[in-house]
Motif scaffolding. Sequence first.
Motif, PDB file in Angstrom:
ATOM      1  N   PRO A   9      24.454  83.744  84.395  1.00 38.54           N
ATOM      2  CA  PRO A   9      23.519  82.721  84.917  1.00 38.54           C
ATOM      3  C   PRO A   9      22.148  83.248  85.369  1.00 38.54           C
ATOM      4  O   PRO A   9      21.128  82.621  85.051  1.00 38.54           O
ATOM      5  CB  PRO A   9      24.295  82.076  86.067  1.00 38.54           C
ATOM      6  N   VAL A  80      32.386  68.644  88.804  1.00 37.09           N
ATOM      7  CA  VAL A  80      31.629  69.899  88.979  1.00 37.09           C
ATOM      8  C   VAL A  80      30.633  70.141  87.830  1.00 37.09           C
ATOM      9  O   VAL A  80      29.457  70.423  88.094  1.00 37.09           O
ATOM     10  CB  VAL A  80      32.588  71.096  89.184  1.00 37.09           C
ATOM     11  N   PRO A  81      31.062  70.000  86.540  1.00 35.69           N
ATOM     12  CA  PRO A  81      30.064  70.179  85.472  1.00 35.69           C
ATOM     13  C   PRO A  81      28.924  69.166  85.545  1.00 35.69           C
ATOM     14  O   PRO A  81      27.786  69.484  85.211  1.00 35.69           O
ATOM     15  CB  PRO A  81      30.873  69.984  84.191  1.00 35.69           C
ATOM     16  N   LEU A  83      27.705  67.835  88.309  1.00 32.47           N
ATOM     17  CA  LEU A  83      26.812  68.339  89.362  1.00 32.47           C
ATOM     18  C   LEU A  83      25.985  69.516  88.813  1.00 32.47           C
ATOM     19  O   LEU A  83      24.780  69.636  89.086  1.00 32.47           O
ATOM     20  CB  LEU A  83      27.636  68.776  90.585  1.00 32.47           C
ATOM     21  N   GLY A  84      26.672  70.358  88.014  1.00 32.82           N
ATOM     22  CA  GLY A  84      25.980  71.493  87.392  1.00 32.82           C
ATOM     23  C   GLY A  84      24.819  71.034  86.524  1.00 32.82           C
ATOM     24  O   GLY A  84      23.731  71.603  86.569  1.00 32.82           O
ATOM     25  N   VAL A  85      25.061  69.969  85.741  1.00 33.56           N
ATOM     26  CA  VAL A  85      23.997  69.438  84.862  1.00 33.56           C
ATOM     27  C   VAL A  85      22.837  68.900  85.687  1.00 33.56           C
ATOM     28  O   VAL A  85      21.665  69.111  85.351  1.00 33.56           O
ATOM     29  CB  VAL A  85      24.578  68.349  83.927  1.00 33.56           C
ATOM     30  N   VAL A  87      21.927  69.808  88.755  1.00 25.93           N
ATOM     31  CA  VAL A  87      21.183  70.944  89.341  1.00 25.93           C
ATOM     32  C   VAL A  87      20.374  71.659  88.256  1.00 25.93           C
ATOM     33  O   VAL A  87      19.206  72.008  88.461  1.00 25.93           O
ATOM     34  CB  VAL A  87      22.165  71.925  90.042  1.00 25.93           C
ATOM     35  N   PHE A  88      20.997  71.837  87.095  1.00 22.53           N
ATOM     36  CA  PHE A  88      20.326  72.489  85.970  1.00 22.53           C
ATOM     37  C   PHE A  88      19.097  71.676  85.535  1.00 22.53           C
ATOM     38  O   PHE A  88      18.033  72.223  85.263  1.00 22.53           O
ATOM     39  CB  PHE A  88      21.322  72.621  84.812  1.00 22.53           C
ATOM     40  N   CYS A  90      17.351  69.637  87.452  1.00 19.90           N
ATOM     41  CA  CYS A  90      16.301  69.818  88.478  1.00 19.90           C
ATOM     42  C   CYS A  90      15.579  71.148  88.228  1.00 19.90           C
ATOM     43  O   CYS A  90      14.345  71.229  88.323  1.00 19.90           O
ATOM     44  CB  CYS A  90      16.909  69.834  89.877  1.00 19.90           C
ATOM     45  N   GLY A  91      16.365  72.173  87.936  1.00 19.49           N
ATOM     46  CA  GLY A  91      15.784  73.500  87.692  1.00 19.49           C
ATOM     47  C   GLY A  91      14.840  73.499  86.507  1.00 19.49           C
ATOM     48  O   GLY A  91      13.719  74.007  86.580  1.00 19.49           O
ATOM     49  N   ILE A  92      15.271  72.860  85.421  1.00 16.90           N
ATOM     50  CA  ILE A  92      14.424  72.801  84.211  1.00 16.90           C
ATOM     51  C   ILE A  92      13.165  71.987  84.484  1.00 16.90           C
ATOM     52  O   ILE A  92      12.066  72.342  84.053  1.00 16.90           O
ATOM     53  CB  ILE A  92      15.224  72.198  83.037  1.00 16.90           C
ATOM     54  N   TRP A 162      19.183  73.260  75.472  1.00 15.23           N
ATOM     55  CA  TRP A 162      19.325  74.502  76.230  1.00 15.23           C
ATOM     56  C   TRP A 162      20.717  74.593  76.860  1.00 15.23           C
ATOM     57  O   TRP A 162      21.300  75.659  76.979  1.00 15.23           O
ATOM     58  CB  TRP A 162      18.254  74.571  77.325  1.00 15.23           C
ATOM     59  N   LEU A 163      21.221  73.414  77.241  1.00 14.37           N
ATOM     60  CA  LEU A 163      22.540  73.354  77.869  1.00 14.37           C
ATOM     61  C   LEU A 163      23.651  73.563  76.841  1.00 14.37           C
ATOM     62  O   LEU A 163      24.675  74.170  77.133  1.00 14.37           O
ATOM     63  CB  LEU A 163      22.717  71.981  78.536  1.00 14.37           C
TER      64      LEU A 163
END
Lengths: 227, 66
Positions: A9, A80-81, A83-85, A87-88, A90-92, A162-163
């Motif tokens: 990561p 969880v995935p 939530l991961g998406v 957060v990801f 937001c990051g992107i 990207w994901l």
Amino acid sequence: MSPLYAAIPPLVTFLPGVMLALGMKELAHGDMVSGSSRLITGFVQLVLLAFGLTAGALLVGEQRVDLLEAAQPISRAPWVPVLGVVVFGCGIYLHSFAPRRSFWWVLLVMLAALAAQRLSAGLFGSLVSGFFGTLVATPLAYVIQQGFKSPPATVTFLPAFWLLVPGSLGLQSVTRMLGDRAAGFEGLVGVVFAMASIALGTLVGVSGYKWMTERTRRLRRRIARMR
Amino acid sequence: MLTLGLALVLMPAPTNLAAAGVLGAVIGVLKVLNQGRAVLAVPLPVVAATIVSALILLAEKYGLAV
């Protein structure tokens, strides 16, 4: 837990997954020079990253196989995935300075791609799941662009891409190759198949969207003539 | 945030998330420091990967469950 899973990561911005998948897409489209050069550049980037990971292990006096200890299974809640998406996404959004009103569209395309990928992985296996992920994400991005006068399809599609692209899988395979050549090569063949399925999904998605819009345009013209 | 998101998708364990957050910040600082220096742009992925794996294995060596 496998240290490699913790190492991947932080290196996400260096992973050439998009480059490799775009290279495959260009080769499938017949653009041989750009496709092959992109593929080679991406592979060299993977080898450089794997070399760096091994060098780090050797620097602290560990064997390179220590990076590859088997990961213990972790119980995963289905949210969880998702939530991961989020957060990801937001990051992107922050990383790429995306347009302000594009955030929700980016998130929608990413979640749709992930849902399609997970569903098809359960039905047909993970190797072809990327095909269905991009098959859903590509036309959806174009529909958002045309129908809702939102940001260009590239803005909403690339984060999903990207994901989906298995850049991290490629790094795992190349790093594994440094310890166990046979297992690493087997993993790399799997990555090639996964990238081919993603490239094919993109091409079929774009073709399907073009076909659909052509049909709709003709139908509209016919209705206009009848009036 | 990119790092945390990917860690949540790949392997959602508390130690993994903490490691991803800290190491993601380290790589972010490294990238900011490297901005506009073309000479260091080429070896940056190798340097970043070396730092990440060395830190993870050091943490594991000293008893942190990474």
